[in-house]
Design an enzyme around this catalytic site. Structure first.
Site, PDB file in Angstrom:
ATOM      1  N   GLY A 155       0.823  -1.215   0.000  1.00  0.00           N
ATOM      2  CA  GLY A 155       0.000   0.000   0.000  1.00  0.00           C
ATOM      3  C   GLY A 155       0.849   1.253   0.000  1.00  0.00           C
ATOM      4  O   GLY A 155       2.047   1.206   0.272  1.00  0.00           O
ATOM      5  N   GLY A 156       0.223   2.379  -0.294  1.00  0.00           N
ATOM      6  CA  GLY A 156       0.926   3.670  -0.243  1.00  0.00           C
ATOM      7  C   GLY A 156       1.087   4.271  -1.623  1.00  0.00           C
ATOM      8  O   GLY A 156       0.619   3.727  -2.628  1.00  0.00           O
ATOM      9  N   VAL A 157       1.776   5.412  -1.650  1.00  0.00           N
ATOM     10  CA  VAL A 157       2.013   6.143  -2.901  1.00  0.00           C
ATOM     11  C   VAL A 157       3.094   5.406  -3.703  1.00  0.00           C
ATOM     12  O   VAL A 157       4.106   5.001  -3.138  1.00  0.00           O
ATOM     13  CB  VAL A 157       2.474   7.588  -2.569  1.00  0.00           C
ATOM     14  CG1 VAL A 157       2.987   8.297  -3.802  1.00  0.00           C
ATOM     15  CG2 VAL A 157       1.332   8.366  -1.913  1.00  0.00           C
ATOM     16  N   SER A 158       2.878   5.233  -4.998  1.00  0.00           N
ATOM     17  CA  SER A 158       3.837   4.457  -5.810  1.00  0.00           C
ATOM     18  C   SER A 158       4.428   5.265  -6.961  1.00  0.00           C
ATOM     19  O   SER A 158       5.038   4.699  -7.868  1.00  0.00           O
ATOM     20  CB  SER A 158       3.156   3.203  -6.359  1.00  0.00           C
ATOM     21  OG  SER A 158       2.138   3.588  -7.253  1.00  0.00           O
ATOM     22  N   HIS A 204      13.757   3.342  -7.309  1.00  0.00           N
ATOM     23  CA  HIS A 204      13.816   4.786  -7.029  1.00  0.00           C
ATOM     24  C   HIS A 204      14.530   5.126  -5.712  1.00  0.00           C
ATOM     25  O   HIS A 204      14.811   6.288  -5.455  1.00  0.00           O
ATOM     26  CB  HIS A 204      12.419   5.396  -7.134  1.00  0.00           C
ATOM     27  CG  HIS A 204      11.877   5.211  -8.511  1.00  0.00           C
ATOM     28  ND1 HIS A 204      12.379   5.905  -9.598  1.00  0.00           N
ATOM     29  CD2 HIS A 204      10.977   4.329  -9.012  1.00  0.00           C
ATOM     30  CE1 HIS A 204      11.773   5.470 -10.699  1.00  0.00           C
ATOM     31  NE2 HIS A 204      10.917   4.520 -10.372  1.00  0.00           N
ATOM     32  N   TYR A 252       9.329  10.027  -3.269  1.00  0.00           N
ATOM     33  CA  TYR A 252       8.875   8.634  -3.276  1.00  0.00           C
ATOM     34  C   TYR A 252      10.055   7.695  -2.988  1.00  0.00           C
ATOM     35  O   TYR A 252       9.978   6.836  -2.104  1.00  0.00           O
ATOM     36  CB  TYR A 252       8.230   8.310  -4.639  1.00  0.00           C
ATOM     37  CG  TYR A 252       8.053   6.842  -4.904  1.00  0.00           C
ATOM     38  CD1 TYR A 252       7.138   6.088  -4.186  1.00  0.00           C
ATOM     39  CD2 TYR A 252       8.813   6.193  -5.884  1.00  0.00           C
ATOM     40  CE1 TYR A 252       6.992   4.724  -4.430  1.00  0.00           C
ATOM     41  CE2 TYR A 252       8.659   4.843  -6.136  1.00  0.00           C
ATOM     42  CZ  TYR A 252       7.756   4.110  -5.403  1.00  0.00           C
ATOM     43  OH  TYR A 252       7.619   2.777  -5.645  1.00  0.00           O
ATOM     44  N   ARG A 265      15.049   1.134 -21.056  1.00  0.00           N
ATOM     45  CA  ARG A 265      15.435   1.122 -19.633  1.00  0.00           C
ATOM     46  C   ARG A 265      14.934  -0.140 -18.933  1.00  0.00           C
ATOM     47  O   ARG A 265      15.619  -0.736 -18.102  1.00  0.00           O
ATOM     48  CB  ARG A 265      14.880   2.371 -18.937  1.00  0.00           C
ATOM     49  CG  ARG A 265      14.958   2.309 -17.418  1.00  0.00           C
ATOM     50  CD  ARG A 265      14.414   3.572 -16.778  1.00  0.00           C
ATOM     51  NE  ARG A 265      14.249   3.437 -15.360  1.00  0.00           N
ATOM     52  CZ  ARG A 265      13.136   2.974 -14.769  1.00  0.00           C
ATOM     53  NH1 ARG A 265      12.086   2.611 -15.490  1.00  0.00           N
ATOM     54  NH2 ARG A 265      13.073   2.896 -13.458  1.00  0.00           N
TER      55      ARG A 265
HETATM   56  C1  15L Z   1       8.278   2.191  -9.217  1.00  0.00           C
HETATM   57  O1  15L Z   1       8.714   2.210  -8.068  1.00  0.00           O
HETATM   58  C2  15L Z   1       6.860   2.512  -9.518  1.00  0.00           C
HETATM   59  O2  15L Z   1       5.993   2.227  -8.450  1.00  0.00           O
HETATM   60  C3  15L Z   1       6.381   1.840 -10.787  1.00  0.00           C
HETATM   61  O3  15L Z   1       5.129   2.395 -11.138  1.00  0.00           O
HETATM   62  C4  15L Z   1       7.384   1.974 -11.936  1.00  0.00           C
HETATM   63  O4  15L Z   1       7.434   3.298 -12.344  1.00  0.00           O
HETATM   64  C5  15L Z   1       8.755   1.487 -11.496  1.00  0.00           C
HETATM   65  O5  15L Z   1       9.152   2.019 -10.263  1.00  0.00           O
HETATM   66  C6  15L Z   1       9.814   1.841 -12.540  1.00  0.00           C
HETATM   67  O6  15L Z   1      10.547   2.822 -12.369  1.00  0.00           O
HETATM   68  O7  15L Z   1       9.855   1.161 -13.563  1.00  0.00           O
END
Ligand code: 15L
Length: 264
Positions: free
Chosen positions: A73-76, A113, A136, A174
């Site tokens: 859960g949470g902001v992604s 990230h 994030y 990527r």
């Molecule tokens: C993440 O942490 C994101 O939640 C996901 O939506 C993608 O963007 C992924 O990284 C990524 O960078 O591919």
């Protein structure tokens, strides 16, 4: 861990719904939750309740009796500090307090990230200094340190999965480096539950990609080996890059450019 319920937060999210379906099909006793209603019918053997991870009482109540918490859960995505603060920092703290009370193991999804400001030419080991690419990513770095604190101080076990990109297939160049297949990901979660002990382990959440940015982690300890690879998708996505040199320079890709102000 086996017969105690498994709490899955973020069940309505991209990874949450994958896990809800696949783990229910494996017979796991799932307790699902999300801030949003479930956008799919309740899988067999699962229950669902809407809660806000910022509500500590609700988190404690829902975690009661659980042996494993999959905290998705949470902001992604990259958002303001205030948006990330409530869901990710407070929310994860509530999860760890609940895990401590229940003597539950936690799977914490860290992210590319958390190391997103390494350049793509860098090859990272599990104990590299974290270099978050925004608020994030910073919340993921915080989650990793939270897990470390609860392990060192309270013996709460965690698997910290630095997830690359959980997608059905590779969508750009990527992601040839960061891709993890659905099957490899589900098998990883199964090992997180089945491993006799995980202590506080870091796993790079990527398939067996020859273009990987990462090496060396605790996979031998938890008994996981990815079986899939992005390599056979390379031809299909060749040339799929953005026009932004900052996006293309760093492991974090497009999250990096949100409010980026370096000029060198
Ligand atoms: C993440 O942490 C994101 O939640 C996901 O939506 C993608 O963007 C992924 O990284 C990524 O960078 O591919």
């Amino acid at each position: 861990l086996s017969d105690r319920p498994v709490l899955l937060t973020g069940a309505a999210g991209t990874i949450g719904r994958l896990l809800a379906h696949r783990l229910a099909a494996l017979g796991w006793p799932l307790r699902l939750t999300d801030l949003a209603p479930l956008p799919f019918p309740l899988p067999p053997g699962a229950t669902f309740e809407t809660i806000d991870l910022q509500d500590q009482e609700a988190v404690h109540r829902l975690a009661e009796g659980c042996g494993l918490i999959l905290h998705f859960g949470g902001v992604s995505t990259e958002q303001s500090f205030e948006a990330v603060l409530g869901a990710n920092l407070r929310g994860s703290y509530h999860i760890y307090e609940a895990a401590r009370r229940q003597k539950a193991r936690v799977v914490f999804p860290s992210s590319v990230h958390a190391v997103g400001l390494y350049e793509r030419s860098a090859i990272l080991d599990q104990d590299c200094p974290l270099r978050p690419d925004g608020y994030y990513g910073l919340s993921k770095a915080y989650g990793e340190m939270l897990a470390r604190l609860y392990w060192d101080k309270h013996a709460v076990e965690s698997v910290l999965i630095r997830i690359g990109s959980v997608l059905p297939e590779v969508s750009d160049e990527r992601i040839l480096s960061t891709w993890i297949s659905h099957d490899d990901f589900v098998r990883l979660i199964q090992r997180c539950a089945a491993a006799e002990r995980v202590d506080c382990s870091v796993i790079w959440g990527a398939s067996n990609n020859s273009r990987s940015f990462w090496r060396h982690d605790a996979r031998a300890k938890i008994g996981w080996m990815p079986r899939d690879s992005s390599d056979d998708q390379a031809e299909r996505v060749a040339g799929k890059v953005t026009a932004d040199p900052v996006v293309e320079r760093y492991q974090g890709g497009k999250f990096v450019v949100v409010d980026y102000s370096r000029t060198d």
